[in-house]
Design a protein around this motif. Structure first.
Motif, mmCIF file in Angstrom:
data_model
loop_
_atom_site.group_PDB
_atom_site.id
_atom_site.type_symbol
_atom_site.label_atom_id
_atom_site.label_comp_id
_atom_site.label_asym_id
_atom_site.label_seq_id
_atom_site.Cartn_x
_atom_site.Cartn_y
_atom_site.Cartn_z
ATOM 1 N N SER A 30 0.858 -1.201 0.000
ATOM 2 C CA SER A 30 0.000 0.000 0.000
ATOM 3 C C SER A 30 0.881 1.233 0.000
ATOM 4 N N SER A 31 1.485 1.526 -1.103
ATOM 5 C CA SER A 31 2.346 2.694 -1.221
ATOM 6 C C SER A 31 1.511 3.930 -1.438
ATOM 7 N N GLU A 32 2.074 5.084 -1.090
ATOM 8 C CA GLU A 32 1.371 6.348 -1.255
ATOM 9 C C GLU A 32 2.147 7.218 -2.217
ATOM 10 N N SER A 33 1.700 7.241 -3.443
ATOM 11 C CA SER A 33 2.367 8.078 -4.424
ATOM 12 C C SER A 33 1.773 9.460 -4.411
ATOM 13 N N GLY A 34 2.599 10.443 -4.619
ATOM 14 C CA GLY A 34 2.099 11.798 -4.769
ATOM 15 C C GLY A 34 1.779 12.497 -3.475
ATOM 16 N N GLY A 35 2.279 12.024 -2.313
ATOM 17 C CA GLY A 35 1.983 12.735 -1.080
ATOM 18 C C GLY A 35 2.575 12.037 0.112
ATOM 19 N N GLY A 36 2.345 12.599 1.315
ATOM 20 C CA GLY A 36 2.882 12.053 2.529
ATOM 21 C C GLY A 36 2.000 10.963 3.098
ATOM 22 N N ASP A 37 2.326 10.570 4.321
ATOM 23 C CA ASP A 37 1.602 9.512 4.997
ATOM 24 C C ASP A 37 0.354 10.089 5.642
ATOM 25 N N VAL A 38 -0.809 9.842 5.049
ATOM 26 C CA VAL A 38 -2.057 10.405 5.559
ATOM 27 C C VAL A 38 -2.753 9.469 6.536
ATOM 28 N N SER A 39 -2.243 8.257 6.687
ATOM 29 C CA SER A 39 -2.857 7.295 7.588
ATOM 30 C C SER A 39 -2.783 7.791 9.029
ATOM 31 N N ASN A 40 -3.756 7.366 9.825
ATOM 32 C CA ASN A 40 -3.742 7.684 11.254
ATOM 33 C C ASN A 40 -3.060 6.605 12.073
ATOM 34 N N ALA A 41 -2.765 5.459 11.437
ATOM 35 C CA ALA A 41 -2.115 4.358 12.133
ATOM 36 C C ALA A 41 -0.717 4.786 12.587
ATOM 37 N N GLY A 42 -0.408 4.538 13.854
ATOM 38 C CA GLY A 42 0.902 4.862 14.396
ATOM 39 C C GLY A 42 1.115 6.325 14.726
ATOM 40 N N LYS A 43 0.063 7.137 14.622
ATOM 41 C CA LYS A 43 0.182 8.580 14.896
ATOM 42 C C LYS A 43 -0.436 8.911 16.256
ATOM 43 N N LYS A 44 0.019 9.991 16.847
ATOM 44 C CA LYS A 44 -0.648 10.535 18.017
ATOM 45 C C LYS A 44 -1.870 11.292 17.517
ATOM 46 N N LEU A 45 -3.045 10.883 17.951
ATOM 47 C CA LEU A 45 -4.284 11.443 17.414
ATOM 48 C C LEU A 45 -4.691 12.698 18.174
ATOM 49 N N GLU A 539 -7.292 -3.744 3.787
ATOM 50 C CA GLU A 539 -6.184 -3.809 4.751
ATOM 51 C C GLU A 539 -5.895 -2.429 5.351
ATOM 52 N N GLU A 540 -5.899 -1.415 4.512
ATOM 53 C CA GLU A 540 -5.588 -0.066 4.987
ATOM 54 C C GLU A 540 -6.677 0.478 5.907
ATOM 55 N N TYR A 541 -7.933 0.234 5.560
ATOM 56 C CA TYR A 541 -9.017 0.674 6.431
ATOM 57 C C TYR A 541 -8.945 -0.045 7.780
ATOM 58 N N ALA A 542 -8.609 -1.334 7.751
ATOM 59 C CA ALA A 542 -8.510 -2.086 9.002
ATOM 60 C C ALA A 542 -7.435 -1.493 9.913
ATOM 61 N N LYS A 543 -6.299 -1.117 9.345
ATOM 62 C CA LYS A 543 -5.227 -0.514 10.146
ATOM 63 C C LYS A 543 -5.651 0.833 10.712
ATOM 64 N N ASP A 544 -6.317 1.642 9.896
ATOM 65 C CA ASP A 544 -6.745 2.958 10.366
ATOM 66 C C ASP A 544 -7.855 2.826 11.403
ATOM 67 N N TYR A 545 -8.732 1.853 11.210
ATOM 68 C CA TYR A 545 -9.799 1.600 12.168
ATOM 69 C C TYR A 545 -9.217 1.225 13.531
ATOM 70 N N ALA A 546 -8.212 0.344 13.506
ATOM 71 C CA ALA A 546 -7.578 -0.070 14.759
ATOM 72 C C ALA A 546 -6.932 1.113 15.472
ATOM 73 N N ALA A 547 -6.379 2.043 14.700
ATOM 74 C CA ALA A 547 -5.735 3.218 15.297
ATOM 75 C C ALA A 547 -6.743 4.176 15.916
ATOM 76 N N ASN A 548 -7.979 4.157 15.426
ATOM 77 C CA ASN A 548 -9.001 5.093 15.885
ATOM 78 C C ASN A 548 -9.918 4.510 16.955
ATOM 79 N N THR A 549 -9.713 3.247 17.339
ATOM 80 C CA THR A 549 -10.591 2.624 18.327
ATOM 81 C C THR A 549 -9.827 2.276 19.586
#
Length: 549
Positions: A30-45, A539-549
């Motif tokens: 799941s590479s992100e071309s054309g921008g930075g890491d927009v995922s919330n996984a692993g971030k301080k929310l 897969e990406e939604y599952a990771k972001d969901y886990a980060a937000n719950t």
């Protein structure tokens, strides 16, 4: 987030195949071309803005925690003042929003425009984009020079814009320091926006970049001509078989019980929800994301619509007619129903002008299970600001705070109806009634409501019975709302490829329902959708969901 029973999970997996069985099997990169890491996984929310409801008029019909809206059968007699001072400094503010109305008269000839500018204390340079041109125009803006961006931009949720989150993260102002937690208290009307709207807007990279446009829980709704459906035998508690019989019975000559507009997939939202199919994405108890396209109930809803089309119940132009033209056919009785957002109730009742009685259809049941309704994204898009110095950002936020004034306030009345005696007069019950000038100078043609708006309530001027009917309908259907589990989450693949992949499925569904393709083509399209990015999205939604719950 919605949870799925084990029985429902197994049924969905049987229809969808093993590729979505567990997140660990979704191993595509799941590479992100054309921008930075927009995922919330692993971030301080960043904490959501602290919700501080404003005091306003007591509703006649109470809201519920489940999502039924507050209802007002009459207009408040004593309006409150929600803003203590003029927010602007005399400068010019450039804004850009989507529009569903006709273009407004120029500012120099528009008294509504002038009144809002005076109240805000700024000059407004407004770029208004029609819904039909929005996606193309936004792509140009997003690819352009950062210095040329408008000060305020509406990011409309009706389209998937390629790399939208990356654009916002790179070009828009990070509003976390201004709005997160208790910081929002400096903007009382923005603090009055419920947390569910912020959550459905979502964070980007753990940060808050926008202000959501709050919307009610019901989403895509089948609006019916109540008399036509009643005459054809509609009853409460109907089944899918009953719906089919009513549609056939009421269709005769050049009158069709079912209307649909291009892009609606013959009313996809209403019918897929009635079949209790997931709306785009469902999430299981262990956090696995399952696509609606692979669910057998979604496929069954396609087959159901194909049969309705085959028996002649749909208007023959269902794949080519615009939503605007379909609305005209609905008002003049050519079609007995059309799918539209729930928020369209106000023009539905206002424009019918006694010629017909609009009503939100109850869902039919399938296989003995009560039908569901579409749960809308509680944020009808969001507003972002151009990066600027602190003083400028605070000024723009004060302007949006004014526009987000709650129902029952002086500011809300100005933004929604204009100036009394110029744009509206008062009916005997105190409700604003647009004048002839107010019919052309308003916030449909000058869509300020898509920059910021307070929490939605049920109110139809001069039509208390309509408010009661809508409130009663909500109480029946809200417990059966089917929510898209991806709301507020980030997927790099969806940001980059979502629009293209959605078109693949939509075109296939439309072709099947229209009779151009066999139903068997659906499974092949789903397999292609998965291999080209659908499984990566899961897969990406599952990771972001886990980060937000």
């Amino acid at each position: 987030m919605p949870r799925m029973s084990r029985r429902t999970l197994l049924r969905s997996m049987a229809a969808g195949g093993a590729a979505v069985s567990v997140p660990g099997l979704l191993t595509a990169c799941s590479s992100e071309s054309g921008g930075g890491d927009v995922s919330n996984a692993g971030k301080k929310l960043a904490p959501w803005p602290a919700y501080r409801p404003t005091k306003g008029p007591r509703p006649d019909l109470a809201a519920t925690d489940a999502g039924v809206q507050a209802g007002y059968t009459s207009y408040p007699s004593d309006l409150v003042k929600s803003v203590s001072r003029t927010p602007g400094d005399g400068s010019t503010v450039r804004v850009m929003t989507v529009s569903f109305g006709t273009p407004p008269k120029p500012a120099s000839q528009n008294r509504f425009w002038a009144a809002v500018e005076k109240a805000l204390g700024v000059k407004i340079e407004y770029t208004i984009i029609s819904q039909a041109d929005y996606q193309k125009k936004m792509a140009t803006v997003m690819a352009g020079d950062a210095d040329a961006l408008p000060d305020i931009i509406n990011m409309f949720s009706g389209f998937t814009l390629p790399r939208e989150a990356q654009f916002v993260q790179r070009r828009a102002q990070d509003l976390t320091p201004y709005l997160s937690g208790d910081a929002v208290a400096d903007y009382p009307n923005l603090a009055n926006i419920p947390t569910h709207a912020w959550r459905d807007m979502g964070r980007i990279g753990g940060r808050i970049y926008g202000i959501p446009l709050e919307r009610p829980l019901p989403g895509s709704t089948l609006w019916i001509n109540q008399d036509m459906f009643a005459d054809a035998g509609m009853t409460e508690g109907w089944t899918g078989e009953d719906f089919t019989a009513v549609a056939r019975r009421g269709t005769r000559g050049k009158t069709y019980m079912l209307g649909a507009a291009t892009g609606s997939l013959f009313g996809n939202g209403y019918h897929s929800a009635a079949h209790n199919a997931p709306q785009s994405w469902a999430v299981t108890e262990n956090g696995t994301f399952l696509p609606a396209a692979a669910d057998e109930r979604y496929k069954a809803s396609i087959a159901f619509r194909a049969q309705l089309r085959k028996n002649g119940s749909y208007h023959p132009d269902a794949t080519s007619i615009s939503q605007i033209d379909l609305t005209t056919l609905y008002y003049n009785g050519t079609v007995g129903s059309m799918q539209d957002g729930f928020g369209a109730y106000l023009p539905k009742y206002r424009e019918s002008k006694g010629r017909m009685t609009p009503a939100a259809a109850l869902p039919y049941s399938v296989g003995g299970e009560p039908g569901g309704i579409v749960a809308a994204r509680r944020s009808f898009g969001y507003t972002v600001l151009k990066q600027a110095k602190k003083e400028r950002v605070e000024l723009l936020l004060r302007i949006l705070d004014y526009l987000a004034a709650p129902f029952g306030s002086e500011e809300w009345e100005l933004v929604h109806y204009g100036v009394e005696g110029v744009h509206f007069t008062r009916a005997a019950d105190g409700s604003p009634e647009p004048t002839r000038l107010g019919e052309v100078e308003n916030n449909t043609n000058l869509p300020l409501k898509y920059l910021a708006e307070g929490p939605q309530v049920l109110f139809v001027p001069g039509m208390p019975d309509a408010v009661r009917a809508l409130h009663a309908w909500q109480r029946k259907v809200v417990p059966h709302a089917v929510r898209d589990a991806s709301f507020g989450l980030q997927s790099a693949t969806n940001n980059a490829q979502g629009a293209t992949l959605k078109t693949l499925l939509d075109d296939t569904a439309t072709g099947i329902i229209a009779g151009r393709l066999p139903l068997s083509e659906w499974d092949a399209a789903v397999r292609k959708w998965r291999s080209r990015g659908g499984d990566r999205m899961a897969e990406e939604y599952a990771k972001d969901y886990a980060a937000n719950t």
